[in-house]
Design a protein around this motif. Structure first.
Motif, mmCIF file in Angstrom:
data_model
loop_
_atom_site.group_PDB
_atom_site.id
_atom_site.type_symbol
_atom_site.label_atom_id
_atom_site.label_comp_id
_atom_site.label_asym_id
_atom_site.label_seq_id
_atom_site.Cartn_x
_atom_site.Cartn_y
_atom_site.Cartn_z
ATOM 1 N N UNK A 163 1.764 3.261 1.881
ATOM 2 C CA UNK A 163 1.005 2.991 2.772
ATOM 3 C C UNK A 163 0.036 2.173 2.585
ATOM 4 N N UNK A 164 -1.017 3.132 1.850
ATOM 5 C CA UNK A 164 -2.107 2.530 0.950
ATOM 6 C C UNK A 164 -2.702 0.865 0.745
ATOM 7 N N UNK A 165 -1.549 0.694 -0.135
ATOM 8 C CA UNK A 165 -1.653 -0.877 -0.076
ATOM 9 C C UNK A 165 -1.505 -1.837 0.573
ATOM 10 N N UNK A 166 -1.135 -1.386 2.041
ATOM 11 C CA UNK A 166 -0.855 -2.473 2.964
ATOM 12 C C UNK A 166 -1.834 -2.776 3.902
ATOM 13 N N UNK A 167 -2.118 -1.076 3.905
ATOM 14 C CA UNK A 167 -3.130 -0.692 4.684
ATOM 15 C C UNK A 167 -4.898 -1.975 4.266
ATOM 16 N N UNK A 168 -4.839 -1.658 2.882
ATOM 17 C CA UNK A 168 -5.855 -2.080 2.198
ATOM 18 C C UNK A 168 -5.625 -3.548 2.069
ATOM 19 N N UNK A 169 -4.503 -4.107 1.663
ATOM 20 C CA UNK A 169 -4.109 -5.969 1.989
ATOM 21 C C UNK A 169 -4.180 -5.929 3.278
ATOM 22 N N UNK A 170 -3.805 -5.295 4.227
ATOM 23 C CA UNK A 170 -3.871 -5.699 5.427
ATOM 24 C C UNK A 170 -4.885 -6.174 6.609
ATOM 25 N N UNK A 171 -6.096 -4.902 5.732
ATOM 26 C CA UNK A 171 -7.245 -5.819 6.975
ATOM 27 C C UNK A 171 -7.889 -6.099 5.948
ATOM 28 N N UNK A 172 -7.674 -6.521 4.739
ATOM 29 C CA UNK A 172 -8.884 -6.925 3.602
ATOM 30 C C UNK A 172 -8.237 -8.820 4.361
ATOM 31 N N UNK A 173 -6.716 -8.731 4.880
ATOM 32 C CA UNK A 173 -6.344 -9.848 5.250
ATOM 33 C C UNK A 173 -7.030 -10.599 6.283
#
Ligand code: SF4
Ligand code: SF4
Lengths: 445, 264
Positions: A163-173
Motif C-alpha cells: 500500500x505504501x509503495x503504491x501511495x508513494x508512486x501513485x501520488x508522485x505520478x
C-alpha cells in the motif's frame, strides 16, 4: 532539514540494532561444536544457487512455490530501492536516480511495481490458506502462540508495505502530471508500469498539499516498514531470507544415510582391542588429561554450529513434519518442533550467558526440558524430513545425537532395544541366534 | 533349492589361494529370518546362474552395527565395525554385494572413515547390470505378464543413497505394469522399521506406520508389492495381512521376482 535529521537518527538506530542482533546470532551459533564444512567449495556454491537462490525444493509443489517466489522476488528487488531511499533521506533529494538512470530507472521501478502486485495477490492467498483452509501442517501443536502470530504478522506487513509503495508512486505520478513533483525528470509522467495508471485512478482530483502529505506518508511508511522488518527478522522465522544462503552453502553433502562416527568412541574401542594399551598410563609429557568429551548431545553446546544455524534458518513451514512417518501416524515427534526447540533453547542459553555470565547454568537442557524421550524414540531415521526441507535443514542429526546421550551417558534405552543391543554385543546379531548358526540357511531347502 | 548350490565361504577360498570377485554380505536378517532367507537364496540363485564368483563370510559374518548406531549406542556399533573391517581387510575384500539396504548404507558410507573402503553394491543394482548385459533372460509370458506391481522404496536405498532407478529398471523388464504409489521415490513413505524401530514397539500414536504405508499400496490394487529390503518386506507383509489381502497381494523382493521370472 528536520526530515534529514530524523532520517539519519532512524538509520543509525536501525543499523546499530540490526548489527547488535546479528552479533548475537553469530555468537549464539558459535556456541556449537566445530564441524568442518570448508571443503568442496564449487559443489557448495552450486547447492546454494539451486536450493536457496533457485528455490529448487520449493518447486516440488508448484502453486505455493510460485506464490512464494513472487514475495521473495519482490523482497529482493525492493531491497535495491533501499539504496535510493538512503541517499534521498540523507541528502534531501527526491528520486536521486530518476534522472541519471533514465529509462533503466523506469524499468527497475516498474519491475518492483509488477512484482508488488503479484506479491499482493500471493499474500492474500497465503493469508487465506494459513487461516481459512485447514492445511494440517499450519495447525500442529507447535504452531500456536508466537509462531502462529509470526506467520500472520509478516503477511499483514507485506500488504501494508505494498500500500505504501503504491501511495508513494501513485501520488508522485499525479503530482508530476500537474508539474508539482519534486523529482527532476523530463515529461509529465514517470511511466511506471502500474502507478502511471493506478495513480490517476486513485488520487486524481486531490489538491497539491494533500498529495504531498500522502506521498510523504507513503515514503516514510515504506521506509519504516523496511527498517522495522530488518530488525524484526532475527526474532522471526523470516530470518531464513538471509540465512537460507549460508545454510544451504554449508549443507551436508554426504549421502543422507551416513551418520557421523564418534571419534572419541572410536579411540576408546580401539584401545580396548589394543593389547599394549595401558589404561592407567600417565598422559604423554606436556599433555594434560583433557576432560572427556560428552557422548552425544544433552544441550545445545553439544550440537554443532551447523545444527544451530539450521535452527535459526528454520522457516517453520512444516514440510518436514508432514512427510514424517512418525508424525503422520500420530506420534509425538515433529521434526519442525525439534528445530524450533533447538532455536528457543539456543536463544535462552545465549541470553543467559550475556546477562548472567559465561558459566551460568540455569539447570535446564534441550533434552528433557524441551525435547522428550518419547519424541526421540519415535524416529525411524527415514530422512524424509531432511529430504523435504526447502533450506536443507537436518533434524535427524539432532535426534541421533540426543539419542546417543540418552543411551551412552544415561543408559536410558527402551527395554526392547536394550535386549537388541545385548544380542549384538553377545551374538553379533540383533536377535538371539547363535553366530554358529549363521550359515544354516545354506543347507536348508 | 531345486539344484543344491554350494555356498563357498571366503575362508575356504582363501585356504585354496583363491579370492572371490564379490563378497556376498548376507546380513542378520538374511541369515536368520525365515522369510528373508528366501530372499537370500534367490540372490544366490541369480549369482550362481550368472557365473559370478562369490563367497560369504558364513559364521565369521557379524552385524554391521546399523541398529546399534541408530539406537544411539555408538560403542556397540564401533565394536562391530572395527572387528568387521579388520576381518574384511584381512581377506582383502574389494567388492561387496548385499541384499540389505541397511548393511549397504553402513558398509558403503560409515566404514570408510574407520578404515574399511570397499565397493559396495545393492543386489538390485547388480541384477540391473546383469540384465543389461543379457546375463539374465526373462522367460516370456511368465507369472508376471500383465500383472500390476508397485515398488516400495526402502529409505536406506532411496533417500539415504539416492538409488531410485535401478530397482525400477529391473521391474520394467517383467512384462508387467509398474504402478507408482502416491508417495514414491524421494517422497516415499518409510515402512516403519528403520532407526531400530524394528526391534521395539512403536511409540504411542494413532496408527502403525506400516499400515499407513500398506494403504498407499492397496489403493493401487496391485498383484505384487516389490521390496528391496528384508525389513520393508516384513513390514509390508504384516500390513497386507492386517487388511486380510494375502490372497490377492503378494509381497516379494526384487531378487525373488527376477529369479522366478527367469525360472532359476
Ligand atoms: S527421520 Fe525421523 S524425524 Fe525425520 S521424517 Fe523420518 S521419522 Fe520423522
Ligand atoms: S526444518 Fe525445514 S521443512 Fe521443517 S519446518 Fe523448518 S524449514 Fe520447514
Amino acid at each position: 532539514m528536520i526530515q534529514i535529521i530524523v532520517f539519519a537518527v532512524l538509520l543509525i538506530f536501525t543499523f546499530s540494532f540490526f548489527g547488535w542482533n546479528i552479533y548475537k546470532v553469530i555468537s549464539n551459533i558459535s556456541m556449537g561444536k566445530s564441524v568442518d564444512r570448508s571443503d568442496r567449495k564449487s559443489e557448495r556454491l552450486k547447492t546454494m544457487l539451486l536450493v536457496a537462490f533457485g528455490q529448487k525444493k520449493m518447486f516440488q509443489n508448484l502453486l505455493p512455490a510460485v506464490l512464494h517466489f513472487f514475495i521473495y522476488a519482490a523482497f529482493v528487488i525492493t531491497s535495491t530501492e533501499l539504496i535510493e531511499i538512503i541517499i534521498d533521506g540523507l541528502t534531501g533529494n527526491h528520486r536521486f536516480f530518476a534522472k541519471p538512470l533514465g529509462f533503466f530507472y523506469v524499468v527497475v521501478v516498474s519491475t518492483i511495481e509488477l512484482l508488488s502486485v503479484l506479491a499482493f495477490i500471493a499474500t492474500i492467498i497465503f493469508l487465506a490458506r494459513r487461516n481459512l483452509l485447514k492445511v494440517p501442517r499450519f495447525h500442529m501443536d507447535e504452531m500456536t502462540g508466537w509462531p502462529k502470530l509470526d506467520g500472520n504478522i509478516i503477511l499483514y506487513l507485506e500488504i501494508l508495505l505494498i500500500f505504501c509503495i503504491f501511495t508513494m508512486n501513485g501520488t508522485d505520478e499525479v503530482m508530476l502530471n500537474h508539474g508539482w513533483s519534486h523529482a527532476h525528470v523530463d515529461g509529465n509522467s514517470f511511466g511506471f508500469a502500474v502507478s502511471s495508471y493506478l495513480g490517476p485512478l486513485l488520487f486524481e482530483g486531490l489538491d497539491q498539499s494533500t498529495l504531498e502529505i500522502l506521498e510523504r506518508i507513503g515514503w516514510w511508511g515504506h521506509l519504516i516498514m523496511v527498517f522495522g522488518f530488518l530488525n524484526y527478522l532475527p526474532y522471526s522465522k523470516h530470518f531464513h531470507i538471509l540465512l537460507a544462503f549460508p545454510n544451504t552453502y554449508y549443507s551436508n553433502l554426504n549421502n543422507k544415510g551416513q551418520l557421523t562416527n564418534l571419534s572419541n568412541v572410536k579411540t576408546e574401542v580401539e584401545n580396548m582391542f589394543d593389547p599394549n594399551f595401558d589404561p592407567y598410563a600417565a598422559p604423554p609429557e606436556g599433555e594434560t588429561l583433557a576432560e572427556p568429551e560428552r557422548f552425544g548431545a544433552k544441550d545445545i553446546q553439544d550440537l554443532t554450529w551447523k545444527n544451530l544455524m539450521d535452527a535459526y534458518t528454520c522457516t517453520e513451514c512444516g514440510r518436514c513434519s508432514s512427510a514424517c512417518p512418525a508424525n503422520q501416524t500420530g506420534k509425538k515427534l515433529s521434526p519442525r518442533k525439534i528445530m524450533m526447540d533447538t532455536r528457543d533453547r539456543m536463544v535462552e542459553v545465549g541470553e543467559n550467558k550475556r546477562k548472567k555470565g559465561k558459566d551460568f547454568d540455569d539447570g535446564k537442557s534441550l533434552l528433557g526440558d524441551y525435547i522428550s524421550e518419547e519424541e526421540l524414540w519415535a524416529c525411524t531415521s527415514c530422512n524424509a524430513c531432511v529430504q523435504q526441507c526447502p533450506v536443507n535443514i537436518d533434524p535427524l542429526s539432532i535426534i541421533v545425537d540426543l539419542r546417543r546421550y540418552l543411551v551412552m551417558e544415561e543408559s536410558k534405552v527402551p527395554s526392547e532395544l536394550a535386549g537388541m543391543l545385548t544380542n549384538i554385543e553377545n551374538n553379533g546379531a540383533p536377535w538371539q541366534f547363535s553366530p554358529t548358526d549363521r550359515l544354516n540357511w545354506a543347507n536348508e531347502d | 533349492m531345486s539344484e543344491k548350490i554350494k555356498i563357498p565361504t571366503v575362508a575356504e577360498l582363501v585356504a585354496n589361494n583363491e579370492s572371490p570377485d564379490f563378497l556376498f554380505w548376507v546380513g542378520c536378517s538374511g541369515s536368520f529370518d525365515d522369510r528373508a532367507k528366501k530372499i537370500t537364496k534367490a540372490i544366490v540363485k541369480i549369482l550362481h546362474h550368472c557365473n559370478i564368483k562369490f563367497a560369504v563370510l558364513g559364521t565369521e559374518e557379524s552385524c554391521t552395527g546399523d541398529p546399534a548406531k541408530r539406537a544411539g549406542n555408538e560403542f556397540a556399533f564401533m565394536m562391530q565395525a572395527i572387528q568387521n573391517i579388520q576381518l574384511l581387510n584381512e581377506y582383502k575384500v574389494k567388492k561387496i554385494i548385499t541384499g540389505c539396504p541397511h548393511c549397504f548404507n553402513t558398509l558403503k558410507n560409515e566404514y570408510p572413515e574407520l578404515g574399511g573402503t570397499f565397493e559396495v553394491i545393492h543386489h538390485t543394482q547388480l541384477i540391473n547390470q546383469l540384465i543389461r548385459k543379457g546375463k539374465i533372460q526373462m522367460k516370456g509370458g511368465g507369472a508376471f505378464k500383465g500383472k500390476k506391481i508397485t515398488f516400495h522404496d526402502p529409505c536406506y536405498l532411496g533417500r539415504a543413497n539416492d538409488i531410485y532407478e535401478a530397482p525400477r529398471e529391473v521391474l520394467e523388464k517383467l512384462d508387467s505394469e509398474l504402478a507408482e504409489m502416491k508417495r514414491s521415490k524421494s517422497n516415499g513413505l518409510c515402512c516403519g522399521a528403520g532407526g531400530a524401530q524394528m526391534f521395539k514397539e512403536a511409540e504411542k500414536g494413532d496408527k502403525e506406520i506400516n499400515i499407513e504405508r500398506t494403504e498407499d499400496a492397496i489403493e493401487l490394487k496391485p498383484d505384487f508389492i516389490a521390496t528391496g529390503c528384508p525389513f520393508c518386506n516384513t513390514m509390508m507383509t504384516d500390513g497386507v495381512k492386517y487388511f486380510e489381502k494375502e490372497s490377492e497381494i503378494k509381497v516379494m523382493d526384487i531378487a525373488e521376482l527376477i529369479s522366478n521370472a527367469a525360472d532359476l
